[in-house]
Design an enzyme around this catalytic site. Structure first.
Site, mmCIF file in Angstrom:
data_model
loop_
_atom_site.group_PDB
_atom_site.id
_atom_site.type_symbol
_atom_site.label_atom_id
_atom_site.label_comp_id
_atom_site.label_asym_id
_atom_site.label_seq_id
_atom_site.Cartn_x
_atom_site.Cartn_y
_atom_site.Cartn_z
ATOM 1 N N LYS A 41 0.828 -1.207 0.000
ATOM 2 C CA LYS A 41 0.000 0.000 0.000
ATOM 3 C C LYS A 41 0.869 1.266 0.000
ATOM 4 O O LYS A 41 2.078 1.192 0.247
ATOM 5 C CB LYS A 41 -0.919 -0.035 1.230
ATOM 6 C CG LYS A 41 -1.892 -1.218 1.215
ATOM 7 C CD LYS A 41 -2.841 -1.174 2.402
ATOM 8 C CE LYS A 41 -3.799 -2.346 2.355
ATOM 9 N NZ LYS A 41 -4.824 -2.265 3.422
ATOM 10 N N TYR B 65 -12.351 -1.544 -3.657
ATOM 11 C CA TYR B 65 -12.849 -1.868 -2.314
ATOM 12 C C TYR B 65 -14.377 -1.800 -2.235
ATOM 13 O O TYR B 65 -14.920 -1.547 -1.165
ATOM 14 C CB TYR B 65 -12.234 -0.922 -1.293
ATOM 15 C CG TYR B 65 -10.846 -1.326 -0.832
ATOM 16 C CD1 TYR B 65 -10.630 -2.511 -0.133
ATOM 17 C CD2 TYR B 65 -9.744 -0.500 -1.065
ATOM 18 C CE1 TYR B 65 -9.360 -2.875 0.306
ATOM 19 C CE2 TYR B 65 -8.469 -0.869 -0.618
ATOM 20 C CZ TYR B 65 -8.292 -2.059 0.067
ATOM 21 O OH TYR B 65 -7.039 -2.414 0.510
ATOM 22 N N PHE C 272 -15.190 3.049 7.449
ATOM 23 C CA PHE C 272 -13.831 3.453 7.072
ATOM 24 C C PHE C 272 -13.638 3.583 5.560
ATOM 25 O O PHE C 272 -12.528 3.853 5.092
ATOM 26 C CB PHE C 272 -12.789 2.476 7.651
ATOM 27 C CG PHE C 272 -13.016 1.013 7.303
ATOM 28 C CD1 PHE C 272 -12.611 0.496 6.078
ATOM 29 C CD2 PHE C 272 -13.620 0.155 8.217
ATOM 30 C CE1 PHE C 272 -12.802 -0.838 5.764
ATOM 31 C CE2 PHE C 272 -13.815 -1.194 7.912
ATOM 32 C CZ PHE C 272 -13.409 -1.689 6.679
ATOM 33 N N ARG D 61 -1.949 -14.712 3.551
ATOM 34 C CA ARG D 61 -2.679 -14.045 4.635
ATOM 35 C C ARG D 61 -2.009 -14.304 5.986
ATOM 36 O O ARG D 61 -1.935 -13.425 6.843
ATOM 37 C CB ARG D 61 -4.157 -14.454 4.649
ATOM 38 C CG ARG D 61 -4.927 -13.839 3.469
ATOM 39 C CD ARG D 61 -6.380 -14.205 3.480
ATOM 40 N NE ARG D 61 -7.125 -13.527 4.530
ATOM 41 C CZ ARG D 61 -7.554 -12.279 4.452
ATOM 42 N NH1 ARG D 61 -7.291 -11.539 3.383
ATOM 43 N NH2 ARG D 61 -8.252 -11.754 5.439
ATOM 44 N N THR E 215 -5.432 -7.918 10.270
ATOM 45 C CA THR E 215 -5.667 -6.567 9.731
ATOM 46 C C THR E 215 -5.164 -5.513 10.711
ATOM 47 O O THR E 215 -4.494 -4.558 10.323
ATOM 48 C CB THR E 215 -7.180 -6.356 9.470
ATOM 49 O OG1 THR E 215 -7.622 -7.381 8.580
ATOM 50 C CG2 THR E 215 -7.462 -5.003 8.861
ATOM 51 N N ARG F 283 2.633 -7.309 8.940
ATOM 52 C CA ARG F 283 1.950 -6.200 9.617
ATOM 53 C C ARG F 283 2.492 -5.978 11.025
ATOM 54 O O ARG F 283 2.610 -4.836 11.480
ATOM 55 C CB ARG F 283 0.442 -6.447 9.621
ATOM 56 C CG ARG F 283 -0.162 -6.194 8.232
ATOM 57 C CD ARG F 283 -1.559 -6.703 8.157
ATOM 58 N NE ARG F 283 -2.252 -6.300 6.923
ATOM 59 C CZ ARG F 283 -3.345 -6.900 6.477
ATOM 60 N NH1 ARG F 283 -3.867 -7.917 7.143
ATOM 61 N NH2 ARG F 283 -3.916 -6.470 5.366
ATOM 62 N N ASN G 124 -1.799 -0.396 6.982
ATOM 63 C CA ASN G 124 -1.291 -1.699 7.432
ATOM 64 C C ASN G 124 -0.411 -2.367 6.371
ATOM 65 O O ASN G 124 -0.294 -3.580 6.315
ATOM 66 C CB ASN G 124 -2.453 -2.605 7.881
ATOM 67 C CG ASN G 124 -3.464 -2.847 6.769
ATOM 68 O OD1 ASN G 124 -3.326 -2.332 5.668
ATOM 69 N ND2 ASN G 124 -4.464 -3.659 7.060
ATOM 70 N N HIS H 127 -2.081 -5.637 1.409
ATOM 71 C CA HIS H 127 -3.419 -6.205 1.204
ATOM 72 C C HIS H 127 -3.248 -7.569 0.565
ATOM 73 O O HIS H 127 -2.308 -7.792 -0.207
ATOM 74 C CB HIS H 127 -4.235 -5.308 0.261
ATOM 75 C CG HIS H 127 -5.487 -5.983 -0.236
ATOM 76 N ND1 HIS H 127 -6.662 -5.972 0.493
ATOM 77 C CD2 HIS H 127 -5.725 -6.723 -1.350
ATOM 78 C CE1 HIS H 127 -7.568 -6.685 -0.169
ATOM 79 N NE2 HIS H 127 -7.026 -7.141 -1.294
ATOM 80 N N GLU I 25 -9.883 -9.345 -8.047
ATOM 81 C CA GLU I 25 -8.818 -8.382 -7.746
ATOM 82 C C GLU I 25 -7.655 -8.482 -8.749
ATOM 83 O O GLU I 25 -7.088 -7.467 -9.146
ATOM 84 C CB GLU I 25 -8.314 -8.590 -6.314
ATOM 85 C CG GLU I 25 -9.388 -8.218 -5.299
ATOM 86 C CD GLU I 25 -8.956 -8.425 -3.853
ATOM 87 O OE1 GLU I 25 -7.830 -8.886 -3.615
ATOM 88 O OE2 GLU I 25 -9.764 -8.093 -2.963
HETATM 89 P P1 CMP Z 1 -7.305 -4.659 3.700
HETATM 90 O O1 CMP Z 1 -6.835 -6.031 4.000
HETATM 91 O O2 CMP Z 1 -6.777 -3.980 2.498
HETATM 92 O O3 CMP Z 1 -8.912 -4.651 3.639
HETATM 93 C C1 CMP Z 1 -9.692 -3.520 3.944
HETATM 94 C C2 CMP Z 1 -8.875 -2.397 4.526
HETATM 95 O O4 CMP Z 1 -9.604 -1.413 5.228
HETATM 96 C C3 CMP Z 1 -7.925 -2.948 5.577
HETATM 97 O O5 CMP Z 1 -6.913 -3.742 4.977
HETATM 98 C C4 CMP Z 1 -7.449 -1.662 6.224
HETATM 99 O O6 CMP Z 1 -6.462 -1.003 5.441
HETATM 100 C C5 CMP Z 1 -8.715 -0.789 6.156
HETATM 101 N N1 CMP Z 1 -9.388 -0.607 7.449
HETATM 102 C C6 CMP Z 1 -9.460 0.549 8.110
HETATM 103 N N2 CMP Z 1 -10.150 0.407 9.231
HETATM 104 C C7 CMP Z 1 -10.540 -0.867 9.313
HETATM 105 C C8 CMP Z 1 -11.296 -1.620 10.268
HETATM 106 N N3 CMP Z 1 -11.788 -1.070 11.357
HETATM 107 N N4 CMP Z 1 -11.499 -2.921 10.015
HETATM 108 C C9 CMP Z 1 -11.001 -3.491 8.880
HETATM 109 N N5 CMP Z 1 -10.292 -2.809 7.940
HETATM 110 C C10 CMP Z 1 -10.046 -1.509 8.158
#
Ligand code: CMP
Length: 144
Positions: free
Chosen positions: A9, A49, A57, A85, A91, A102, A112, A115, A126
């Protein structure tokens, strides 16, 4: 054999940790079969997304994901969705296990660093969102 989409990211790219993240992928035996730098528009981030569009968010996430360049990759291997993963970690980096990307590099639940697709269906969507078939190698020399 399975494929998954990986993104480093904008926070990871701007902090110059592309190499460190890619090294973790390679050391874990996850084969990179496509890779490119992109800079998403807000609309492209919203499309990527779309499954999160009702989440609180969503606006912040799509602003962040379009704030600068990101590195998109296709990874291939047996059970690669789960293996990648596991390597990314939870996350929320605070819940991520020791040794995960992470846990080591993330600074925030949103920023984070990486992805990864969460299922074969989302991986298909994707990967197709960023790559056409000419941009994905058919095999690596080591597998020939
Ligand atoms: P990603 O795995 O890319 O999937 C959705 C993204 O939303 C996640 O990583 C984070 O970058 C972002 N995000 C921000 N806030 C939250 C949250 N509360 N729960 C999950 N994802 C979040």
């Amino acid at each position: 054999m399975q494929r998954t989409l990986s993104i480093i990211k904008p926070d990871g790219v701007s902090r110059n940790i592309i190499g460190a993240v890619v090294q973790k992928l390679e050391k874990s035996g996850l084969n990179i079969i496509a890779m490119k730098m992109i800079h998403m528009t807000r609309k492209q981030a919203e499309g990527f997304y779309v499954v999160h569009k009702e989440r609180p968010f969503f606006a912040s996430l799509t602003e962040f994901m379009s704030s600068g360049p990101a590195l998109v990759m296709v990874l291939e291997g047996e059970n690669v969705i789960t293996r990648y993963r596991d390597l990314m970690g939870a996350t929320n980096y605070k819940d991520a296990a020791e040794g995960t990307i992470r846990r080591e590099f993330a600074t925030d639940i949103e920023k984070n660093v990486v992805h990864g697709s969460d299922s074969t269906e989302s991986a298909a969507f994707e990967i197709g969102y960023f790559f056409n078939s000419f941009e994905i190698v058919k095999y690596r020399l080591s597998e020939k």
